[in-house]
Scaffold this motif. Structure first.
Motif, PDB file in Angstrom:
ATOM      1  N   HIS A 110       4.626   0.663  -9.742  1.00 54.24           N
ATOM      2  CA  HIS A 110       3.188   0.707 -10.056  1.00 54.24           C
ATOM      3  C   HIS A 110       2.483   1.964  -9.660  1.00 54.24           C
ATOM      4  O   HIS A 110       1.422   2.240 -10.035  1.00 54.24           O
ATOM      5  CB  HIS A 110       2.534  -0.629  -9.130  1.00 54.24           C
ATOM      6  CG  HIS A 110       3.253  -1.953  -9.472  1.00 54.24           C
ATOM      7  ND1 HIS A 110       3.074  -2.616 -10.661  1.00 54.24           N
ATOM      8  CD2 HIS A 110       4.171  -2.647  -8.806  1.00 54.24           C
ATOM      9  CE1 HIS A 110       3.695  -3.607 -10.705  1.00 54.24           C
ATOM     10  NE2 HIS A 110       4.565  -3.870  -9.415  1.00 54.24           N
ATOM     11  N   GLU A 111       3.116   2.591  -8.804  1.00 51.96           N
ATOM     12  CA  GLU A 111       2.433   3.959  -8.138  1.00 51.96           C
ATOM     13  C   GLU A 111       3.710   5.166  -7.867  1.00 51.96           C
ATOM     14  O   GLU A 111       4.276   5.401  -6.920  1.00 51.96           O
ATOM     15  CB  GLU A 111       2.155   3.606  -6.884  1.00 51.96           C
ATOM     16  CG  GLU A 111       1.343   4.802  -6.243  1.00 51.96           C
ATOM     17  CD  GLU A 111      -0.052   5.016  -6.681  1.00 51.96           C
ATOM     18  OE1 GLU A 111      -0.738   5.978  -6.557  1.00 51.96           O
ATOM     19  OE2 GLU A 111      -0.558   4.018  -7.162  1.00 51.96           O
ATOM     20  N   PRO A 112       4.203   5.738  -9.161  1.00 54.35           N
ATOM     21  CA  PRO A 112       5.362   6.334  -9.111  1.00 54.35           C
ATOM     22  C   PRO A 112       5.009   7.844  -8.848  1.00 54.35           C
ATOM     23  O   PRO A 112       4.698   8.973  -9.594  1.00 54.35           O
ATOM     24  CB  PRO A 112       5.915   6.598 -10.466  1.00 54.35           C
ATOM     25  CG  PRO A 112       4.860   6.168 -11.330  1.00 54.35           C
ATOM     26  CD  PRO A 112       4.001   4.925 -10.756  1.00 54.35           C
ATOM     27  N   SER A 113       4.656   7.821  -7.508  1.00 53.37           N
ATOM     28  CA  SER A 113       4.045   9.242  -7.060  1.00 53.37           C
ATOM     29  C   SER A 113       5.207  10.230  -6.663  1.00 53.37           C
ATOM     30  O   SER A 113       6.256   9.649  -6.462  1.00 53.37           O
ATOM     31  CB  SER A 113       2.941   8.974  -5.954  1.00 53.37           C
ATOM     32  OG  SER A 113       3.727   8.656  -4.971  1.00 53.37           O
ATOM     33  N   ARG A 123       5.068   4.690   2.158  1.00 54.92           N
ATOM     34  CA  ARG A 123       5.696   6.052   2.352  1.00 54.92           C
ATOM     35  C   ARG A 123       5.979   6.088   3.794  1.00 54.92           C
ATOM     36  O   ARG A 123       7.185   6.666   4.059  1.00 54.92           O
ATOM     37  CB  ARG A 123       4.438   6.998   1.847  1.00 54.92           C
ATOM     38  CG  ARG A 123       5.196   8.431   2.272  1.00 54.92           C
ATOM     39  CD  ARG A 123       3.918   9.395   1.706  1.00 54.92           C
ATOM     40  NE  ARG A 123       4.262  10.927   2.104  1.00 54.92           N
ATOM     41  CZ  ARG A 123       3.464  11.863   2.109  1.00 54.92           C
ATOM     42  NH1 ARG A 123       2.244  11.605   1.457  1.00 54.92           N
ATOM     43  NH2 ARG A 123       3.767  13.101   2.276  1.00 54.92           N
ATOM     44  N   VAL A 140       6.874  -0.626  -4.976  1.00 57.71           N
ATOM     45  CA  VAL A 140       5.575   0.002  -5.046  1.00 57.71           C
ATOM     46  C   VAL A 140       5.650   0.825  -6.372  1.00 57.71           C
ATOM     47  O   VAL A 140       4.969   1.310  -7.030  1.00 57.71           O
ATOM     48  CB  VAL A 140       5.358   0.736  -3.707  1.00 57.71           C
ATOM     49  CG1 VAL A 140       4.259   1.360  -4.019  1.00 57.71           C
ATOM     50  CG2 VAL A 140       4.957  -0.209  -2.602  1.00 57.71           C
ATOM     51  N   ILE A 141       6.955   1.567  -6.446  1.00 59.86           N
ATOM     52  CA  ILE A 141       7.198   2.662  -7.258  1.00 59.86           C
ATOM     53  C   ILE A 141       6.772   2.373  -8.991  1.00 59.86           C
ATOM     54  O   ILE A 141       6.240   3.154  -9.577  1.00 59.86           O
ATOM     55  CB  ILE A 141       8.559   3.343  -7.186  1.00 59.86           C
ATOM     56  CG1 ILE A 141       8.789   3.957  -5.796  1.00 59.86           C
ATOM     57  CG2 ILE A 141       8.948   4.143  -8.343  1.00 59.86           C
ATOM     58  CD1 ILE A 141       9.977   4.666  -5.556  1.00 59.86           C
ATOM     59  N   ASP A 190       0.760  -1.314  -0.042  1.00 58.82           N
ATOM     60  CA  ASP A 190      -0.096   0.194  -0.027  1.00 58.82           C
ATOM     61  C   ASP A 190       0.938   1.312   0.077  1.00 58.82           C
ATOM     62  O   ASP A 190       1.850   1.549   0.826  1.00 58.82           O
ATOM     63  CB  ASP A 190      -0.849  -0.177   1.192  1.00 58.82           C
ATOM     64  CG  ASP A 190      -1.716   1.085   1.247  1.00 58.82           C
ATOM     65  OD1 ASP A 190      -1.666   2.208   0.608  1.00 58.82           O
ATOM     66  OD2 ASP A 190      -2.994   0.786   1.790  1.00 58.82           O
ATOM     67  N   PRO A 191       0.903   2.157  -0.920  1.00 57.85           N
ATOM     68  CA  PRO A 191       1.929   3.248  -1.216  1.00 57.85           C
ATOM     69  C   PRO A 191       1.542   4.216   0.262  1.00 57.85           C
ATOM     70  O   PRO A 191       2.768   4.735   0.385  1.00 57.85           O
ATOM     71  CB  PRO A 191       1.129   4.031  -2.285  1.00 57.85           C
ATOM     72  CG  PRO A 191       0.526   3.040  -3.204  1.00 57.85           C
ATOM     73  CD  PRO A 191      -0.091   2.238  -2.136  1.00 57.85           C
ATOM     74  N   HIS A 192       0.460   4.212   0.893  1.00 56.50           N
ATOM     75  CA  HIS A 192       0.368   5.078   1.984  1.00 56.50           C
ATOM     76  C   HIS A 192       1.464   4.541   3.239  1.00 56.50           C
ATOM     77  O   HIS A 192       2.296   5.159   3.602  1.00 56.50           O
ATOM     78  CB  HIS A 192      -1.052   5.207   2.629  1.00 56.50           C
ATOM     79  CG  HIS A 192      -1.186   5.754   3.741  1.00 56.50           C
ATOM     80  ND1 HIS A 192      -1.204   7.004   3.811  1.00 56.50           N
ATOM     81  CD2 HIS A 192      -1.354   5.356   5.030  1.00 56.50           C
ATOM     82  CE1 HIS A 192      -1.336   7.517   5.175  1.00 56.50           C
ATOM     83  NE2 HIS A 192      -1.390   6.443   5.763  1.00 56.50           N
ATOM     84  N   LEU A 243       6.611   9.532  -2.894  1.00 55.95           N
ATOM     85  CA  LEU A 243       7.562   8.116  -3.018  1.00 55.95           C
ATOM     86  C   LEU A 243       8.717   8.396  -3.771  1.00 55.95           C
ATOM     87  O   LEU A 243       9.905   7.701  -3.436  1.00 55.95           O
ATOM     88  CB  LEU A 243       6.747   6.993  -3.914  1.00 55.95           C
ATOM     89  CG  LEU A 243       5.587   6.599  -2.982  1.00 55.95           C
ATOM     90  CD1 LEU A 243       4.942   5.180  -3.971  1.00 55.95           C
ATOM     91  CD2 LEU A 243       5.681   5.906  -1.610  1.00 55.95           C
ATOM     92  N   GLN A 245       7.157   9.172 -17.656  1.00 53.41           N
ATOM     93  CA  GLN A 245       6.698   9.182 -16.465  1.00 53.41           C
ATOM     94  C   GLN A 245       7.432  10.462 -15.742  1.00 53.41           C
ATOM     95  O   GLN A 245       8.701  10.219 -15.505  1.00 53.41           O
ATOM     96  CB  GLN A 245       6.806   7.921 -15.521  1.00 53.41           C
ATOM     97  CG  GLN A 245       6.613   8.050 -14.158  1.00 53.41           C
ATOM     98  CD  GLN A 245       5.056   8.522 -13.735  1.00 53.41           C
ATOM     99  OE1 GLN A 245       5.002  10.022 -13.118  1.00 53.41           O
ATOM    100  NE2 GLN A 245       4.142   7.939 -14.315  1.00 53.41           N
TER     101      GLN A 245
END
Length: 403
Positions: free
Chosen positions: A288-291, A263, A285-286, A258-260, A294, A329
């Motif tokens: 799939h979720e490169p926010s 992090r 995670v990054i 979970d990204p939350h 993160l 990205q």
């Protein structure tokens, strides 16, 4: 069914009585002074039964007369109990409806009866608490002396102490409760609130985990408490490497991607110096979720104090591999640019950060960070003109409202 049985027994008894009386040829002779009385056996049995029945009715009547005072007292006690029950129900209704003064008025009647006095004092204490009349509340609680009501009294007192912002006293009351063997979920929930007010974050995390696992706290509320506890615990820098790793391992596989949560724990591992562990959990995670959040953490995984060039170059290589799968990205280009700045790879840093500025997918946070990194690069390269230009662009983000 009972009526049928009685009818059967009466029928059998009537048949037996008719048979015995019909075949009974005996007689009885009784002498009294000069008198002689001759009776048939059947008449004697009937007179004996009538005499017995009469004596039974007479003694029952006399007993009722002698027991009248006792029965009157029982009746009065029953009426008092019924009145106390009615007033208790009314007081509870007033309390739950927020009519605290009316609840106190009803409780005044309830406390006059021993059967409901303790319950009435509990209601009175709660009503005084809601009215912020602490002295009267404590006086009512002191009057609750029955052994059977001590646990309820302490639970109420702990809850009130938490609401009065006196968490230390609440924890002392909870310790007294638990010393008596009480382990209810409500007690743990009160303890959670007390530790939260005291900012005792390890206990907040432990109690929140326990309550969520037993489904006493809603999942969203429990996660919020765990998140708050872990966040404040990590920020306080009082958490050790082993304890942070233990907390991470207690999370399920689903939460560990979970990204939350990633992090939060990545920031914690970086704070305690476990850069390799932070890198490991972020890399799951990054892709799939490169926010932005993160990516910023991933760029901090290179340990500056240890001057670990090998680790920094490995991070750069990993980001470049991710870019092969998603070359547009902006978050990954930002990560590559920040890592390159740390290693003074100015050409790679400028190219990556420029891709961020040119990307339509970049948000304001990414653009601001890119401009600030350009300022750092050009100051190192002593190019004051370009440094001033990016500084001016960065200032625009502080003067304009986010869209």
């Amino acid at each position: 069914m009972r009526l049928v049985i009685w009818l059967i027994l009466l029928s059998v008894g009537a048949v037996l009585a008719a048979w015995i009386l019909d075949n009974n040829q005996g007689h009885i002779t009784m002498y009294w002074n000069l008198y002689r009385i001759d009776l048939s056996m059947n008449l004697f049995i009937i007179l004996l039964f009538v005499a017995f029945l009469g004596c039974f009715i007479l003694f029952n009547f006399l007993s009722s007369i002698f027991n009248l005072p006792v029965r009157a007292e029982q009746y009065r006690a029953q009426q008092r109990a019924m009145r106390a029950s009615r007033e208790l129900a009314v007081a509870i209704d007033h309390l739950f409806a927020g009519r605290f003064l009316k609840a106190l008025k009803s409780v005044h009647v309830v406390t006059q009866f021993s059967e409901t006095a303790e319950y009435g004092r509990m209601i009175a204490a709660q009503a005084y608490h809601q009215l912020n009349q602490t002295a009267q509340r404590d006086a009512e609680l002191e009057k609750i002396t029955g052994f059977a009501h001590q646990q309820a009294k302490l639970v109420m007192l702990a809850q009130m102490q938490v609401e009065d912002r006196n968490p230390r006293a609440a924890l002392a009351t909870i310790a007294q409760l638990q010393g008596g063997g009480a382990r209810q979920f409500i007690v743990q929930r009160i303890a959670l609130l007390a530790h939260r007010r005291l900012e005792n974050w390890p206990e907040v995390v432990r109690l929140a985990n326990s309550l969520v696992k037993r489904q006493f706290l809603p999942a969203l509320v429990g996660q919020a408490r765990i998140q708050e506890g872990l966040t404040q615990w990590i920020k306080s820098k009082n958490i050790s490497k082993d304890r942070l790793l233990q907390e991470w391992q207690e999370f399920g596989e689903q939460d560990q991607v979970d990204p939350h949560w990633v992090r939060l724990f990545a920031e914690g591992f970086i704070r305690v110096g476990e850069h390799q562990k932070a890198k490991q959990i972020l890399e799951k995670v990054i892709p799939h979720e490169p926010s932005f959040a993160l990516v910023m953490l991933y760029s901090r995984c290179a340990d500056k104090k240890a001057h670990s060039t090998v680790l920094a170059l490995a991070l750069i290589h990993r980001v470049e591999q991710w870019l092969l799968h998603d070359p547009a990205q902006p978050a990954l280009h930002l990560a590559l640019g920040l890592l390159s700045v740390e290693q003074q790879l100015w050409g790679k840093a400028i190219a990556s950060l420029q891709r961020v500025l040119d990307s339509p997918r970049a948000d304001q946070k990414m653009l601001l960070q890119a401009h600030l990194s350009f300022v750092q690069i050009y100051e190192e390269l002593e190019d004051d003109e370009k440094s001033a230009e990016h500084r001016k662009n960065a200032l625009r983000f502080f003067t304009t409202k986010p869209s």
